[in-house]
Design a protein around this motif. Structure first.
Motif, PDB file in Angstrom:
ATOM      1  N   TRP A   1       0.817  -1.212   0.000  1.00 29.94           N
ATOM      2  CA  TRP A   1       0.000   0.000   0.000  1.00 29.94           C
ATOM      3  C   TRP A   1       0.854   1.266   0.000  1.00 29.94           C
ATOM      4  O   TRP A   1       0.341   2.372   0.050  1.00 29.94           O
ATOM      5  N   GLU A   2       2.177   1.070  -0.022  1.00 34.00           N
ATOM      6  CA  GLU A   2       3.132   2.182  -0.018  1.00 34.00           C
ATOM      7  C   GLU A   2       2.880   3.135   1.149  1.00 34.00           C
ATOM      8  O   GLU A   2       2.895   4.353   0.995  1.00 34.00           O
ATOM      9  N   LEU A   3       2.637   2.549   2.320  1.00 37.38           N
ATOM     10  CA  LEU A   3       2.404   3.328   3.531  1.00 37.38           C
ATOM     11  C   LEU A   3       3.577   3.170   4.492  1.00 37.38           C
ATOM     12  O   LEU A   3       4.137   2.086   4.620  1.00 37.38           O
ATOM     13  N   SER A   4       3.909   4.254   5.170  1.00 35.41           N
ATOM     14  CA  SER A   4       4.867   4.170   6.264  1.00 35.41           C
ATOM     15  C   SER A   4       4.094   3.767   7.519  1.00 35.41           C
ATOM     16  O   SER A   4       2.866   3.900   7.569  1.00 35.41           O
ATOM     17  N   PRO A   5       4.781   3.305   8.547  1.00 31.42           N
ATOM     18  CA  PRO A   5       4.083   2.990   9.792  1.00 31.42           C
ATOM     19  C   PRO A   5       3.319   4.197  10.356  1.00 31.42           C
ATOM     20  O   PRO A   5       2.195   4.047  10.837  1.00 31.42           O
ATOM     21  N   HIS A   6       3.912   5.397  10.276  1.00 30.99           N
ATOM     22  CA  HIS A   6       3.218   6.604  10.751  1.00 30.99           C
ATOM     23  C   HIS A   6       1.931   6.847   9.959  1.00 30.99           C
ATOM     24  O   HIS A   6       0.896   7.192  10.526  1.00 30.99           O
ATOM     25  N   GLU A   7       2.009   6.683   8.653  1.00 31.84           N
ATOM     26  CA  GLU A   7       0.826   6.898   7.820  1.00 31.84           C
ATOM     27  C   GLU A   7      -0.254   5.883   8.135  1.00 31.84           C
ATOM     28  O   GLU A   7      -1.440   6.229   8.219  1.00 31.84           O
ATOM     29  N   HIS A   8       0.141   4.640   8.341  1.00 30.73           N
ATOM     30  CA  HIS A   8      -0.838   3.609   8.681  1.00 30.73           C
ATOM     31  C   HIS A   8      -1.503   3.908  10.019  1.00 30.73           C
ATOM     32  O   HIS A   8      -2.716   3.799  10.163  1.00 30.73           O
ATOM     33  N   ARG A   9      -0.693   4.298  10.999  1.00 33.93           N
ATOM     34  CA  ARG A   9      -1.256   4.625  12.315  1.00 33.93           C
ATOM     35  C   ARG A   9      -2.200   5.815  12.202  1.00 33.93           C
ATOM     36  O   ARG A   9      -3.260   5.834  12.828  1.00 33.93           O
ATOM     37  N   ALA A  10      -1.841   6.809  11.389  1.00 34.43           N
ATOM     38  CA  ALA A  10      -2.719   7.970  11.205  1.00 34.43           C
ATOM     39  C   ALA A  10      -4.028   7.545  10.549  1.00 34.43           C
ATOM     40  O   ALA A  10      -5.104   8.003  10.959  1.00 34.43           O
ATOM     41  N   LEU A  11      -3.965   6.677   9.554  1.00 33.59           N
ATOM     42  CA  LEU A  11      -5.196   6.178   8.930  1.00 33.59           C
ATOM     43  C   LEU A  11      -6.085   5.496   9.968  1.00 33.59           C
ATOM     44  O   LEU A  11      -7.297   5.692   9.965  1.00 33.59           O
ATOM     45  N   ARG A  12      -5.484   4.699  10.837  1.00 31.19           N
ATOM     46  CA  ARG A  12      -6.264   4.020  11.879  1.00 31.19           C
ATOM     47  C   ARG A  12      -6.920   5.021  12.820  1.00 31.19           C
ATOM     48  O   ARG A  12      -8.095   4.879  13.159  1.00 31.19           O
ATOM     49  N   VAL A  13      -6.160   6.022  13.242  1.00 25.09           N
ATOM     50  CA  VAL A  13      -6.711   7.029  14.155  1.00 25.09           C
ATOM     51  C   VAL A  13      -7.858   7.772  13.483  1.00 25.09           C
ATOM     52  O   VAL A  13      -8.926   7.948  14.063  1.00 25.09           O
ATOM     53  N   ILE A  14      -7.650   8.195  12.256  1.00 21.54           N
ATOM     54  CA  ILE A  14      -8.674   8.950  11.525  1.00 21.54           C
ATOM     55  C   ILE A  14      -9.877   8.060  11.242  1.00 21.54           C
ATOM     56  O   ILE A  14     -11.023   8.505  11.313  1.00 21.54           O
ATOM     57  N   GLY A  15      -9.627   6.802  10.940  1.00 15.75           N
ATOM     58  CA  GLY A  15     -10.702   5.883  10.604  1.00 15.75           C
ATOM     59  C   GLY A  15     -11.456   5.316  11.784  1.00 15.75           C
ATOM     60  O   GLY A  15     -12.486   4.667  11.615  1.00 15.75           O
ATOM     61  N   ASP A  16     -10.959   5.554  12.995  1.00 15.44           N
ATOM     62  CA  ASP A  16     -11.630   5.031  14.188  1.00 15.44           C
ATOM     63  C   ASP A  16     -12.951   5.729  14.478  1.00 15.44           C
ATOM     64  O   ASP A  16     -13.715   5.273  15.320  1.00 15.44           O
ATOM     65  N   THR A  17     -13.206   6.824  13.821  1.00 17.75           N
ATOM     66  CA  THR A  17     -14.440   7.569  14.046  1.00 17.75           C
ATOM     67  C   THR A  17     -15.143   7.809  12.712  1.00 17.75           C
ATOM     68  O   THR A  17     -14.494   7.893  11.677  1.00 17.75           O
TER      69      THR A  17
END
Length: 105
Positions: free
Chosen positions: A30-46
């Motif tokens: 997905w060409e994501l860094s760990p920071h980007e993935h964590r940000a997606l999770r945080v944003i997607g949690d709501t």
């Protein structure tokens, strides 16, 4: 006994490197860094848009760094910024449909 802390430290560092390498390998499609993935999770949690400051706090990074992470996600069409309806000075972020798909995968 004096060698024990060195051995434990070396084991911990080796495990950390292995985990980091595996994390990068897993996110590579997905060409994501760990920071980007964590940000997606945080944003997607709501289901509602959240402020960039909330993202920064959840990631334990400076607000400017969160802005840079969200900039990269937005440039790839994974997130979008919206004005905060409660404070016209603030900016919120939410996942796009593409961002939701990537997160779900």
């Amino acid at each position: 006994m004096s060698d024990s802390p060195v051995v434990l430290r070396d084991l911990l560092m080796g495990a950390t490197r292995t985990l980091r390498r595996r994390w990068h390998d897993l996110l590579n499609p997905w060409e994501l860094s760990p920071h980007e993935h964590r940000a997606l999770r945080v944003i997607g949690d709501t289901d509602t848009p959240i402020r960039l400051g909330v993202v920064a706090k959840a990631l334990r990074i400076a607000p400017r760094s969160a802005t840079e992470v969200v900039d990269r996600l937005e440039s790839r069409g994974l997130t979008e910024r919206l004005p905060d309806p409660a404070d016209r000075r603030a900016v919120c972020v939410q996942l796009t449909d593409n961002g939701r798909t990537v997160l779900d995968e």
